[in-house]
Design a protein around this motif. Structure first.
Motif, PDB file in Angstrom:
ATOM      1  N   LEU A   1      -8.504  12.265  -9.790  1.00  0.00           N
ATOM      2  CA  LEU A   1      -7.435  11.260  -9.774  1.00  0.00           C
ATOM      3  C   LEU A   1      -6.489  11.521  -8.600  1.00  0.00           C
ATOM      4  O   LEU A   1      -6.093  10.601  -7.881  1.00  0.00           O
ATOM      5  CB  LEU A   1      -6.653  11.309 -11.088  1.00  0.00           C
ATOM      6  CG  LEU A   1      -7.325  10.632 -12.290  1.00  0.00           C
ATOM      7  CD1 LEU A   1      -6.665  11.080 -13.602  1.00  0.00           C
ATOM      8  CD2 LEU A   1      -7.236   9.116 -12.157  1.00  0.00           C
ATOM      9  N   GLY A   2      -6.134  12.784  -8.412  1.00  0.00           N
ATOM     10  CA  GLY A   2      -5.258  13.145  -7.304  1.00  0.00           C
ATOM     11  C   GLY A   2      -5.931  12.977  -5.951  1.00  0.00           C
ATOM     12  O   GLY A   2      -5.277  12.612  -4.969  1.00  0.00           O
ATOM     13  N   PHE A   3      -7.238  13.191  -5.886  1.00  0.00           N
ATOM     14  CA  PHE A   3      -7.978  13.065  -4.632  1.00  0.00           C
ATOM     15  C   PHE A   3      -8.012  11.612  -4.166  1.00  0.00           C
ATOM     16  O   PHE A   3      -7.947  11.327  -2.956  1.00  0.00           O
ATOM     17  CB  PHE A   3      -9.404  13.584  -4.818  1.00  0.00           C
ATOM     18  CG  PHE A   3     -10.167  13.758  -3.531  1.00  0.00           C
ATOM     19  CD1 PHE A   3     -10.129  14.961  -2.849  1.00  0.00           C
ATOM     20  CD2 PHE A   3     -10.919  12.712  -2.993  1.00  0.00           C
ATOM     21  CE1 PHE A   3     -10.835  15.132  -1.658  1.00  0.00           C
ATOM     22  CE2 PHE A   3     -11.621  12.868  -1.802  1.00  0.00           C
ATOM     23  CZ  PHE A   3     -11.569  14.085  -1.136  1.00  0.00           C
ATOM     24  N   GLY A   4      -8.096  10.681  -5.102  1.00  0.00           N
ATOM     25  CA  GLY A   4      -8.232   9.282  -4.729  1.00  0.00           C
ATOM     26  C   GLY A   4      -6.926   8.595  -4.375  1.00  0.00           C
ATOM     27  O   GLY A   4      -6.903   7.702  -3.511  1.00  0.00           O
ATOM     28  N   ILE A   5      -5.824   8.995  -5.000  1.00  0.00           N
ATOM     29  CA  ILE A   5      -4.577   8.237  -4.855  1.00  0.00           C
ATOM     30  C   ILE A   5      -4.038   8.184  -3.424  1.00  0.00           C
ATOM     31  O   ILE A   5      -3.522   7.146  -3.004  1.00  0.00           O
ATOM     32  CB  ILE A   5      -3.495   8.776  -5.844  1.00  0.00           C
ATOM     33  CG1 ILE A   5      -2.286   7.840  -5.908  1.00  0.00           C
ATOM     34  CG2 ILE A   5      -3.066  10.181  -5.501  1.00  0.00           C
ATOM     35  CD1 ILE A   5      -2.537   6.530  -6.558  1.00  0.00           C
ATOM     36  N   PRO A   6      -4.144   9.240  -2.578  1.00  0.00           N
ATOM     37  CA  PRO A   6      -3.573   9.127  -1.225  1.00  0.00           C
ATOM     38  C   PRO A   6      -4.241   8.064  -0.356  1.00  0.00           C
ATOM     39  O   PRO A   6      -3.585   7.457   0.492  1.00  0.00           O
ATOM     40  CB  PRO A   6      -3.772  10.528  -0.629  1.00  0.00           C
ATOM     41  CG  PRO A   6      -3.901  11.432  -1.796  1.00  0.00           C
ATOM     42  CD  PRO A   6      -4.613  10.613  -2.821  1.00  0.00           C
ATOM     43  N   PHE A   7      -5.546   7.850  -0.519  1.00  0.00           N
ATOM     44  CA  PHE A   7      -6.223   6.811   0.261  1.00  0.00           C
ATOM     45  C   PHE A   7      -5.555   5.457   0.004  1.00  0.00           C
ATOM     46  O   PHE A   7      -5.294   4.686   0.940  1.00  0.00           O
ATOM     47  CB  PHE A   7      -7.705   6.731  -0.117  1.00  0.00           C
ATOM     48  CG  PHE A   7      -8.524   7.893   0.360  1.00  0.00           C
ATOM     49  CD1 PHE A   7      -9.036   7.924   1.652  1.00  0.00           C
ATOM     50  CD2 PHE A   7      -8.783   8.964  -0.474  1.00  0.00           C
ATOM     51  CE1 PHE A   7      -9.793   9.004   2.099  1.00  0.00           C
ATOM     52  CE2 PHE A   7      -9.540  10.055  -0.043  1.00  0.00           C
ATOM     53  CZ  PHE A   7     -10.041  10.073   1.240  1.00  0.00           C
ATOM     54  N   ALA A   8      -5.287   5.188  -1.272  1.00  0.00           N
ATOM     55  CA  ALA A   8      -4.677   3.910  -1.626  1.00  0.00           C
ATOM     56  C   ALA A   8      -3.212   3.850  -1.204  1.00  0.00           C
ATOM     57  O   ALA A   8      -2.745   2.830  -0.688  1.00  0.00           O
ATOM     58  CB  ALA A   8      -4.812   3.685  -3.141  1.00  0.00           C
ATOM     59  N   ILE A   9      -2.470   4.931  -1.399  1.00  0.00           N
ATOM     60  CA  ILE A   9      -1.034   4.929  -1.087  1.00  0.00           C
ATOM     61  C   ILE A   9      -0.788   4.759   0.407  1.00  0.00           C
ATOM     62  O   ILE A   9       0.023   3.920   0.829  1.00  0.00           O
ATOM     63  CB  ILE A   9      -0.369   6.225  -1.601  1.00  0.00           C
ATOM     64  CG1 ILE A   9      -0.240   6.191  -3.121  1.00  0.00           C
ATOM     65  CG2 ILE A   9       1.013   6.410  -0.962  1.00  0.00           C
ATOM     66  CD1 ILE A   9       0.364   7.450  -3.712  1.00  0.00           C
ATOM     67  N   VAL A  10      -1.467   5.550   1.231  1.00  0.00           N
ATOM     68  CA  VAL A  10      -1.250   5.488   2.677  1.00  0.00           C
ATOM     69  C   VAL A  10      -1.646   4.120   3.216  1.00  0.00           C
ATOM     70  O   VAL A  10      -0.911   3.500   4.008  1.00  0.00           O
ATOM     71  CB  VAL A  10      -2.036   6.604   3.397  1.00  0.00           C
ATOM     72  CG1 VAL A  10      -1.968   6.422   4.908  1.00  0.00           C
ATOM     73  CG2 VAL A  10      -1.483   7.969   3.007  1.00  0.00           C
ATOM     74  N   ALA A  11      -2.794   3.602   2.784  1.00  0.00           N
ATOM     75  CA  ALA A  11      -3.259   2.297   3.273  1.00  0.00           C
ATOM     76  C   ALA A  11      -2.361   1.167   2.784  1.00  0.00           C
ATOM     77  O   ALA A  11      -2.011   0.259   3.549  1.00  0.00           O
ATOM     78  CB  ALA A  11      -4.700   2.062   2.825  1.00  0.00           C
TER      79      ALA A  11
END
Length: 522
Positions: free
Chosen positions: A138-148
Motif C-alpha cells: 500500500l505504501g509502495f503504490g501511493i507515491p506514484f499516484a500522489i506525485v503524478a
C-alpha cells in the motif's frame, strides 16, 4: 524576511486575463466537468492515506484485531504502522522516472493497481507477516499516484482555481479518514475477524475509483508539450480553459508561455537527479522541499493520526467506544476546517506556520498536568487542545503544501521535487510511526517536548527561507531563483511567439467542437 523572488504577476497578460474573468467555474461546462473528473482521479488520492491512518487508529481499539496480532504494543505496533511509510520510501526513487517518462495518467494507474493488490492482501491476511507485506505494498503504490496527481492538478487546472484545487488535494485525506473512523466504529464490536477485515477491504475504494475514472481525464498539457505533442496540448487548453474556443487569445498566450518556458528549462538544466544540486536555485528548492517533508510529519500530527488510542490512555480514557467516538469526531472536525481552509487560505500569502507551535505547547503542558495530578480538568484540556490543533495544522501546512510545491519547482524538476518532499515526509513518518509508540509508552508527556522544539525551528525556517509564490502562473515561477536575466529572456521569447502566431491550431478552426476532435484524434 523571506525572499520575494521573481517580482509579482500583476503585469502578466495571463494574470490580468484571469483577474478580469468574472465567470465562475461552475458556469463553464467543460471546466466544471474537468473538476468533477479531477475529484476521484486526482484530488481524492489522499483519501487512501487518510483511510490508512484513521483505520490504524481505529483498529487498535478493535478487540479482534488486537487479539489476532498478539496485542501489538510499542515496537511491534510501531512496525505495523511504519511499514506504510517504508514502502513509500522504497518506491520514491522510481516515481519521477515513471511520471516524467510515461505521463501523469500512467503513474496514477500504476500506483492504483499496486494499492488495490495491497488492500486485497491486507484483507486476506492470515498472519503478522502477510499483514506487514500488504501494508508495505500500500505504501509502495501511493507515491506514484500522489506525485503524478499533485502535478496534474497544478498543470491542468485553470489558473484562477489552481491554488484552491491544489489545496483540496490534502483536504481529501479527511474523507478517507472519516470513512475509516466510521467503519471501525461500526465493526469494532463484531466477534469475528471481519471486524478488521471489512475496514481493510474498503481501503481499496479510492484506488478503484481512480482506475475507473482516469480514462476520462485528459493528460497534462505541459507533459504533452514536453513530448512534442503540442497540438494535443493546445486542444486540451482550448477545451477546458476557453470552453473550446481554438482562437482564444488567452489560450494562445498560455500555450506560448508553456512552450517557451519548457524550451528555456531544457536549455538551462537537464532533467536528471544531478540537476537538483547542480545550480544554487535548485539547491534552494531542494532545501525547502526537504524541510517541508520533515515539517509536515514532525509537527505533532503523527501522534493523533496513528496513535490517538495510546494518547487517550495516557490521560485516563480507556473505553474503546469512547476512543473510537473521539477518533471519528476529530476526523470530521478536521474535514470541516481543512476544507474551509483549502477554499479560503489560497487567496492569502503562503507563509503561516506559527499556530501549530502555540497549540502543541498548550497540549504538552496540559498532558504534564494530568501526569502529575491526575486532574480530570487537565484530561479534558488535552482533548480540547487536540481538537484545536487540527485547524492550526491545517492552516499552516495541510491547505497549501502541494500547491506550494507545484509552484516552487519548474516542470522539468517538478516530479523529482515532489518525490524528494515525499521521501523526507515518509522517512520522518516511518521514524515517527516506529518511535512514537515507544516514546509515548516510556516517556509519556515528556516525549512531546521534542515536537515543541522542532515546531519553534519551523517558524524560524519558514520566516527567513520561504519565498512568496502567490498570484503568479507556474511559468512565471519557473525561474524563481534564477535571476532577472533569464526571466527577461523568457518574456522576450513569449512575446515573439505570440507575435508570430505559432499556435499549433490553424486560425481558421473556429468551431468550438473541433477542440474535442483534435484532442481525441491524437
Amino acid at each position: 524576511m523571506a525572499v520575494l523572488a521573481g517580482g509579482n504577476g500583476d503585469n502578466n497578460p495571463i494574470t490580468i486575463h484571469v483577474q478580469q474573468d468574472k465567470v465562475p467555474w461552475y458556469k463553464k461546462r467543460n471546466l466544471c466537468m474537468l473538476y468533477i473528473l479531477m475529484f476521484p482521479t486526482c484530488i481524492g488520492i489522499e483519501m487512501t492515506s487518510g483511510f490508512d491512518s484513521s483505520m490504524m487508529n481505529g483498529l487498535q481499539a478493535v478487540p479482534t484485531w488486537d487479539a489476532f496480532f498478539g496485542h501489538p504494543r510499542s515496537t511491534i505496533l510501531g512496525l505495523l504502522s511504519a511499514l506504510y511509510s517504508l514502502g513509500s520510501i522504497c518506491s520514491l526513487p522510481f516515481v519521477p522516472f515513471v511520471t516524467d517518462r510515461y505521463g501523469r495518467r500512467f503513474a496514477i494507474i500504476f500506483g492504483s493497481i499496486i494499492m488495490v493488490i495491497g488492500s486485497a492482501l491486507q484483507t486476506a491476511s492470515q498472519d503478522f507477516a502477510m499483514f506487514v507485506i500488504a501494508r508495505f505494498l500500500l505504501g509502495f503504490g501511493i507515491p506514484f499516484a500522489i506525485v503524478a496527481a499533485s502535478s496534474m492538478i497544478g498543470e491542468l487546472a485553470y489558473p484562477k482555481e489552481r491554488a484552491r484545487i491544489g489545496s483540496l488535494f490534502n483536504a481529501s485525506w479527511f474523507i478517507g479518514a472519516i470513512v475509516a473512523a466510521g467503519v471501525t466504529l461500526g465493526t469494532f464490536q463484531m466477534p469475528t475477524n471481519w471486524g478488521w477485515r471489512i475496514p481493510s477491504l474498503l481501503q481499496m475504494i479510492p484506488s478503484a475509483l481512480q482506475l475507473i475514472f482516469i480514462w476520462f481525464l485528459p493528460e497534462s498539457p505541459r507533459w504533452l508539450v514536453s513530448k512534442g505533442r503540442g497540438e494535443e496540448a493546445y486542444a486540451i487548453l482550448a477545451k477546458y480553459h476557453a470552453e473550446g474556443d481554438l482562437n482564444s487569445e488567452f489560450v494562445k498566450l498560455e500555450y506560448a508561455e508553456i512552450e517557451t518556458t519548457l524550451e528555456l528549462e531544457k536549455e538551462q538544466a537537464k532533467s536528471s537527479w544531478k540537476a537538483l544540486v547542480a545550480a544554487p536555485g535548485m539547491r534552494k528548492r531542494l532545501l525547502i522541499c526537504s524541510f517541508l517533508g520533515l515539517a509536515t510529519q514532525w509537527s505533532g500530527n503523527g501522534l493523533t493520526s496513528y496513535f490517538l488510542a495510546r494518547i487517550l490512555d495516557n490521560v485516563g480514557i480507556h473505553d474503546d467506544r469512547t476512543k473510537n467516538l473521539i477518533n471519528l469526531a476529530m476526523t470530521c472536525w478536521g474535514f470541516v476546517n481543512g476544507t474551509a481552509f483549502a477554499l479560503t487560505i489560497p487567496k492569502l500569502p503562503r507563509r503561516r506556520e506559527v499556530f501549530p507551535d502555540v497549540i502543541f505547547t498548550g497540549w504538552t503542558i496540559a498532558s504534564s498536568q494530568y501526569a502529575m495530578t491526575g486532574s480530570q480538568a487537565a484530561s479534558r484540556a488535552v482533548i480540547a487542545f487536540i481538537f484545536l490543533y487540527s485547524p492550526a495544522y491545517n492552516m499552516g501546512y495541510n491547505a497549501l503544501t502541494y500547491t506550494y510545491l507545484v509552484e516552487l519547482f519548474p516542470f522539468h524538476a517538478r516530479a523529482k521535487g515532489i518525490a524528494v518532499f515525499q521521501w523526507w515526509g515518509r522517512a520522518a513518518g516511518f521514524f515517527n510511526q516506529f518511535v512514537n509508540p515507544i516514546g509515548i509508552a516510556n516517556a509519556g508527556w515528556k516525549y512531546y517536548i521534542s515536537y515543541c522544539v522542532f515546531l519553534l525551528f519551523e517558524v524560524i525556517f519558514v520566516w527567513f527561507l520561504f519565498p512568496e509564490t502567490s498570484n503568479r502562473t507556474l511559468e512565471e515561477l519557473a525561474f524563481l531563483f534564477e535571476g532577472d536575466k533569464i526571466r527577461e529572456e523568457q518574456q522576450k521569447r513569449i512575446e515573439e511567439e505570440v507575435h508570430d502566431n505559432k499556435a499549433p491550431i490553424p486560425d481558421g478552426a473556429s468551431d468550438k467542437e473541433s477542440a474535442l476532435h483534435v484532442e481525441h484524434a491524437n
